[in-house]
Design a protein around this motif. Structure first.
Motif, PDB file in Angstrom:
ATOM      1  N   HIS A 205       0.859  -1.187   0.000  1.00  0.00           N
ATOM      2  CA  HIS A 205       0.000   0.000   0.000  1.00  0.00           C
ATOM      3  C   HIS A 205       0.894   1.235   0.000  1.00  0.00           C
ATOM      4  O   HIS A 205       1.492   1.587   1.010  1.00  0.00           O
ATOM      5  N   PHE A 206       0.978   1.893  -1.158  1.00  0.00           N
ATOM      6  CA  PHE A 206       1.801   3.093  -1.302  1.00  0.00           C
ATOM      7  C   PHE A 206       0.956   4.334  -1.002  1.00  0.00           C
ATOM      8  O   PHE A 206      -0.155   4.473  -1.522  1.00  0.00           O
ATOM      9  N   ASP A 207       1.498   5.211  -0.166  1.00  0.00           N
ATOM     10  CA  ASP A 207       0.819   6.471   0.113  1.00  0.00           C
ATOM     11  C   ASP A 207       0.495   7.171  -1.209  1.00  0.00           C
ATOM     12  O   ASP A 207       1.347   7.278  -2.098  1.00  0.00           O
ATOM     13  N   ALA A 208      -0.765   7.626  -1.341  1.00  0.00           N
ATOM     14  CA  ALA A 208      -1.247   8.084  -2.648  1.00  0.00           C
ATOM     15  C   ALA A 208      -1.188   9.589  -2.859  1.00  0.00           C
ATOM     16  O   ALA A 208      -1.624  10.077  -3.908  1.00  0.00           O
ATOM     17  N   VAL A 209      -0.642  10.332  -1.914  1.00  0.00           N
ATOM     18  CA  VAL A 209      -0.665  11.797  -2.015  1.00  0.00           C
ATOM     19  C   VAL A 209      -0.048  12.281  -3.324  1.00  0.00           C
ATOM     20  O   VAL A 209      -0.596  13.166  -3.997  1.00  0.00           O
ATOM     21  N   ASN A 210       1.075  11.699  -3.729  1.00  0.00           N
ATOM     22  CA  ASN A 210       1.772  12.165  -4.937  1.00  0.00           C
ATOM     23  C   ASN A 210       1.145  11.658  -6.232  1.00  0.00           C
ATOM     24  O   ASN A 210       1.622  11.982  -7.328  1.00  0.00           O
ATOM     25  N   ASP A 294      -7.316   6.603   6.864  1.00  0.00           N
ATOM     26  CA  ASP A 294      -6.104   5.827   7.129  1.00  0.00           C
ATOM     27  C   ASP A 294      -5.777   4.831   6.017  1.00  0.00           C
ATOM     28  O   ASP A 294      -4.963   3.927   6.224  1.00  0.00           O
ATOM     29  N   LYS A 295      -6.417   4.963   4.851  1.00  0.00           N
ATOM     30  CA  LYS A 295      -6.100   4.028   3.764  1.00  0.00           C
ATOM     31  C   LYS A 295      -6.164   4.739   2.415  1.00  0.00           C
ATOM     32  O   LYS A 295      -6.732   4.234   1.452  1.00  0.00           O
ATOM     33  N   PHE A 296      -5.554   5.921   2.340  1.00  0.00           N
ATOM     34  CA  PHE A 296      -5.490   6.651   1.075  1.00  0.00           C
ATOM     35  C   PHE A 296      -4.252   6.174   0.333  1.00  0.00           C
ATOM     36  O   PHE A 296      -3.182   6.775   0.398  1.00  0.00           O
ATOM     37  N   THR A 297      -4.411   5.055  -0.374  1.00  0.00           N
ATOM     38  CA  THR A 297      -3.255   4.348  -0.924  1.00  0.00           C
ATOM     39  C   THR A 297      -3.519   3.832  -2.327  1.00  0.00           C
ATOM     40  O   THR A 297      -4.664   3.675  -2.757  1.00  0.00           O
ATOM     41  N   PHE A 298      -2.431   3.542  -3.014  1.00  0.00           N
ATOM     42  CA  PHE A 298      -2.429   2.716  -4.222  1.00  0.00           C
ATOM     43  C   PHE A 298      -1.909   1.348  -3.806  1.00  0.00           C
ATOM     44  O   PHE A 298      -0.837   1.230  -3.210  1.00  0.00           O
ATOM     45  N   GLU A 299      -2.676   0.300  -4.129  1.00  0.00           N
ATOM     46  CA  GLU A 299      -2.327  -1.045  -3.675  1.00  0.00           C
ATOM     47  C   GLU A 299      -1.890  -1.920  -4.840  1.00  0.00           C
ATOM     48  O   GLU A 299      -2.648  -2.125  -5.799  1.00  0.00           O
ATOM     49  N   ALA A 300      -0.673  -2.460  -4.764  1.00  0.00           N
ATOM     50  CA  ALA A 300      -0.164  -3.431  -5.732  1.00  0.00           C
ATOM     51  C   ALA A 300      -0.317  -4.823  -5.123  1.00  0.00           C
ATOM     52  O   ALA A 300       0.208  -5.092  -4.045  1.00  0.00           O
TER      53      ALA A 300
END
Length: 370
Positions: A205-210, A294-300
């Motif tokens: 789970h990569f932080d998705a802000v960028n 708490d889960k604003f992510t991109f998930e691989a």
């Protein structure tokens, strides 16, 4: 080993040896950190064979490991996709239960009102009190709460045999010392005899802000659409892994429409929400579209499970480089998905902004596979 530079949460699926459980691993990790274990309800879903009810929603028993300063170290939870390693003829373990409902809102009510430390015979009593009914006792120790019209609210039932053995390690977001922090967890798992499950996977789970830009999002989707199958072969996606698959082509059509990259991010989110994307695919975009706390992510989701941190870090570095490429590149146009050819893999790895050590790892792996 070179470090990662992105804030990443790790989900690593493991299997306890017969006779042990995910609770045993949680307690061992807690002891290592002079911490304590907090029992929790953890939401899960699984396909249903009941007509008109496509999914059963569950709360299973999980365990949070908290350090001496009150910080979360890791969660040790169930994963219902892990099935093949279990001996289902074994008897259920006392007080290992789950709570089932056909409505996620009712399970959220259970989380808010019920005590996960309670015994199966008592856990639903607060829910029965809310509906002014009583807990009904059924066969096999099943406990049921229904409303006054007989509509079911929730059922607590003992877990099938060995269902306590699956253990998904879920870390909080890690922004530094990724290798060391993962090794502390996995070393303890190895010492207790934990194994890689037949269907095991690792999710990043990569932080998705960028990633919250129409251009970056378009680049990311087009990159993964083009190289997705090559990546799965390169990283060794587990063929027994459940709940993977490609995106619908409607996504590719939408993001490459004229004017998409000039839209605001909020308008992008609204447009993507209409596609009703699923999280159960190779790369989960739902958390960027529907912001969950708490889960604003991109998930691989394409990576296999490992018991050592080296391949975890190498794989996370590869995915991090793809994200950085999507961020830094001008608009990348879509192409048809590529099939495996060594020159395709080499060309792709050479354009990624990745540390030389990691690039060589993946170039060597591609060459050995060829």
């Amino acid at each position: 080993m070179s470090e990662l530079n992105w804030k990443i949460g790790f989900e690593i699926e493991l299997m306890a040896p017969p006779g042990l459980s995910r609770q045993d691993l949680a307690e061992a990790i807690a002891q290592q950190h002079d911490g304590f274990v907090h029992r929790i309800f953890y939401p899960q879903s699984e396909p249903s064979h009941v007509p008109g009810t496509p999914l059963f929603h569950n709360l299973t028993l999980g365990f949070e490991v908290i350090d001496s300063e009150g910080n979360l170290i890791v969660r040790c939870v169930d994963d219902l996709t892990l099935q093949d390693d279990l001996d289902k003829t074994q008897k259920p373990q006392p007080e290992w239960y789950r709570i089932v409902s056909d409505d996620t809102r009712l399970l959220q009510l259970v989380i808010c009102q019920a005590d996960p430390k309670a015994a199966s015979g008592e856990v639903l009593k607060p829910i029965a009190d809310l509906f002014a009914t009583k807990v009904e006792v059924g066969p096999g120790g099943m406990m049921r709460v229904a409303d006054h019209t007989g509509n079911p609210i929730a059922i607590a039932a003992l877990l099938p045999g060995e269902r306590e053995r699956p253990c998904e390690l879920i870390t909080p977001p890690i922004d530094s010392n990724h290798f060391q922090r993962l090794e502390l967890l996995l070393n303890k798992a190895r010492s207790l005899g934990f194994k890689i499950p037949c269907e095991g996977a690792t999710h990043f789970h990569f932080d998705a802000v960028n990633l919250c830009s129409p251009r970056v999002f378009t680049n990311l989707v087009n990159i993964l659409w083009t190289y997705g199958e090559i990546l799965k072969k390169l990283v060794g996606t587990n063929p027994h892994c459940r709940r993977l698959g490609a995106w619908d082509e409607d996504l590719l059509t939408l993001i490459n429409e004229t004017g998409f990259c000039e839209m605001s991010w909020s308008d992008v989110q609204m447009g993507l929400a209409k596609l009703q994307l699923t999280k159960y695919c190779d790369f989960n975009l739902k958390n960027l579209i529907h912001q969950i706390p708490d889960k604003f992510t991109f998930e691989a989701r394409i990576f296999p499970s490992w018991l050592h941190p080296e391949p975890l870090i190498e794989s996370a570095a590869l995915m991090e480089a793809i994200l950085n490429y999507a961020v830094s590149a001008p608009k990348i146009s879509p192409t048809v998905p590529l099939v495996w050819k060594l020159e395709f893999v080499q060309d792709f790895l050479k354009i990624l902004p990745i540390a030389a050590h990691f690039r060589q790892v993946w170039l060597s792996r591609a060459a050995s596979m060829a």
